[in-house]
Design an enzyme around this catalytic site. Structure first.
Site, short mmCIF file in Angstrom:
data_model
loop_
_atom_site.label_atom_id
_atom_site.label_comp_id
_atom_site.label_asym_id
_atom_site.label_seq_id
_atom_site.Cartn_x
_atom_site.Cartn_y
_atom_site.Cartn_z
CG ASP A 11 -2.08 -0.96 1.15
OD1 ASP A 11 -2.12 -1.67 0.25
OD2 ASP A 11 -2.79 -1.32 2.27
CG ASP A 130 -12.83 -4.32 -2.96
OD1 ASP A 130 -11.73 -5.12 -3.18
OD2 ASP A 130 -12.29 -3.29 -2.83
#
Lengths: 273, 205
Positions: A11, A130
């Site tokens: 990330d 997702d």
């Protein structure tokens, strides 16, 4: 034999890698290029950088990050986060990314998947999904999908979310996976929001349902806590690649540990040096 | 020859910059061009590429690059093809109707069904011709592949290496001044870089 890929995910926030990476014996553990080199040497088969920068002003920083990384690391690099147009995709690929991952933008504008795969080839377009298990309440609270053919029905088991998992879309995740494969996606990155962050293993049911529903490669994401979880994703979830973050960043296991474990169970792995 | 100029052809088929970066990483002077004259003048020519044969051939044609590339190959100077840069050497392709470069008799064929397409990821390469470009690369090494089609030359004596994916396909061809591989050395870590380094050494010698 084609090997199963192990993909560390990093990330990146405003050009810095966030999350627990302090174990790594390098001068600057927040430096994306240094970490990418580290994982490359450890035997990572690919890398995914997820741009979690909140401010759109800082989005250009990611372009420079990708430029730097791609001058030093010579394994495939996928970049996701914030891209909304073909021009955004082009900038990222020009900077040195091999693939881009589209999530929210693909759901809100499926034509983006068509256009980008026509422009840059399917191999460059990953669609990230997702998804969360459908609950009893969802039947009454889930929004109606604008595309009826994708909407939740009695057989739906997972619902697509966007905006980093904040917004339910009333879309059946398996139907959506099949659709984006038809639209031109070259690969799917499937994250179960139910298991993500729990380190208790991937949601093997959704992986299997999607992997058996499409003919393009599927990457598992969300929930890896030990090498056995990655093995399960491949053997039971039928995926082609496994993405993991915490398991590597916290230094619990190295990429080599995971590969050795999976190879010892008969799965084809690219050997680490 | 001291520092050969490696010229990478850009014909709007995939990421040529990653190839350039890889050559630079191993000390090569590599420039990118879509200028036909520069193609002819190159000391060594690299044709990379990803994507569909038809659209790539038409881009190549629009830019006037087809004849210069064929002329370059005929000149005997070192040529390196990557991915589509191997497939386009064939006479034609199952992927489209346009003729390919036709430098080599044979077809570019679709990978057989029954496995995930594209063939994406690291697969093993078995070498049959030990060209200097493959120097010190162990047999069975893994390289990174991304493709749905493969080159199938009629003359099997040019098949330098093979890889198994539902079919034992030609993952590299070598003849005279030509080396071309289906995998991506620029995305295959240290071993891939080694191949580019070997290519530079081979040009110099």
């Amino acid at each position: 034999m084609l090997t199963k890929r192990i993909i560390p995910c990093l990330d990146v926030d405003a050009g810095r890698v966030v999350k627990g990476v302090s174990f790594i014996d390098i001068r600057d553990a927040g430096d994306p290029a240094a970490l990418a080199s580290f994982y490359d040497k450890e035997g990572a088969d690919e890398l995914v950088f997820l741009d979690i920068t909140a401010s759109s002003d800082d989005r250009n920083i990611m372009i420079n990050v990708v430029k730097q990384v791609s001058e030093q690391v010579f394994i495939p690099l996928t970049v996701g986060g914030g891209m909304r147009s073909v021009a955004d995709v082009k900038r990222m690929l020009d900077a040195g990314a091999d693939k881009v991952s589209l999530n929210t933008a693909a759901v809100l504008n499926p034509e983006l998947v068509v256009e980008s795969s026509e422009h840059f080839g399917s191999q460059a377009i990953v669609v990230a999904i997702d998804a969360k298990r459908v609950t009893v309440e969802d039947a009454s609270t889930a929004p109606k999908s604008s595309d009826q053919s994708l909407g939740l029905d009695e057989s739906s088991r997972w619902q697509v979310y966007i905006h980093g998992g904040r917004t339910p879309m009333g879309i059946d995740a398996v139907k959506w996976a099949i659709r984006v494969a038809e639209l031109g996606a070259g690969e799917l990155l499937v994250t179960s929001m139910d298991t993500d962050g729990h380190l208790t293993g991937y949601d093997l049911d959704i992986l299997k349902a999607i992997s058996e529903g499409v003919t393009i490669p599927v990457i598992a994401s969300g929930g890896a806590g030990e090498p056995e979880h990655l093995r399960q994703a491949v053997e039971t979830g039928k995926v082609d690649a496994v993405l993991a973050a915490s398991i590597f960043h916290f230094g619990t296991y190295s990429v080599k540990d995971v590969k050795d474990y999976m190879a010892s169970h008969g799965l084809p792995m690219r050997p680490t040096d | 020859m001291s520092e050969p100029r490696i010229t990478i052809v850009d014909y709007e088929a995939g990421n040529v910059r990653s190839v350039q970066k890889a050559f630079q990483k191993v000390g090569g002077q590599a420039s990118i061009t879509s200028d036909p004259d520069e193609v002819i003048r190159a000391d060594a020519l690299v044709v990379p590429g990803q994507g569909a044969c038809d659209s790539s051939m038409s881009h190549m044609r629009e830019k006037g690059l087809v004849e210069p590339i064929k002329e370059f190959i005929a000149s005997g100077k070192p040529f390196f093809g990557v991915c589509l840069g191997l497939q386009l050497l064939m006479k034609d392709s199952e992927e489209g109707d346009e003729p390919c470069l036709g430098v080599l008799q044979g077809r570019t064929r679709r990978l057989p069904p029954g496995q995930k397409i594209p063939h994406m990821g690291w697969n093993q390469v078995d070498f049959h011709i030990r060209h200097p470009v493959f120097d010190t690369i162990p047999d069975g090494s893994h390289f990174y592949f991304v493709h749905s089609y493969y080159a199938d030359p009629d003359d099997k004596s040019v098949v330098a290496c093979t890889t198994d994916y539902g079919v034992d396909f030609c993952s590299g061809a070598v003849w005279e001044n030509v080396v071309a591989v289906q995998f991506h050395p620029e995305k295959s870590g240290a071993l891939g870089l080694k191949i580019y380094k070997n290519f530079i050494e081979d040009i110099k010698s």
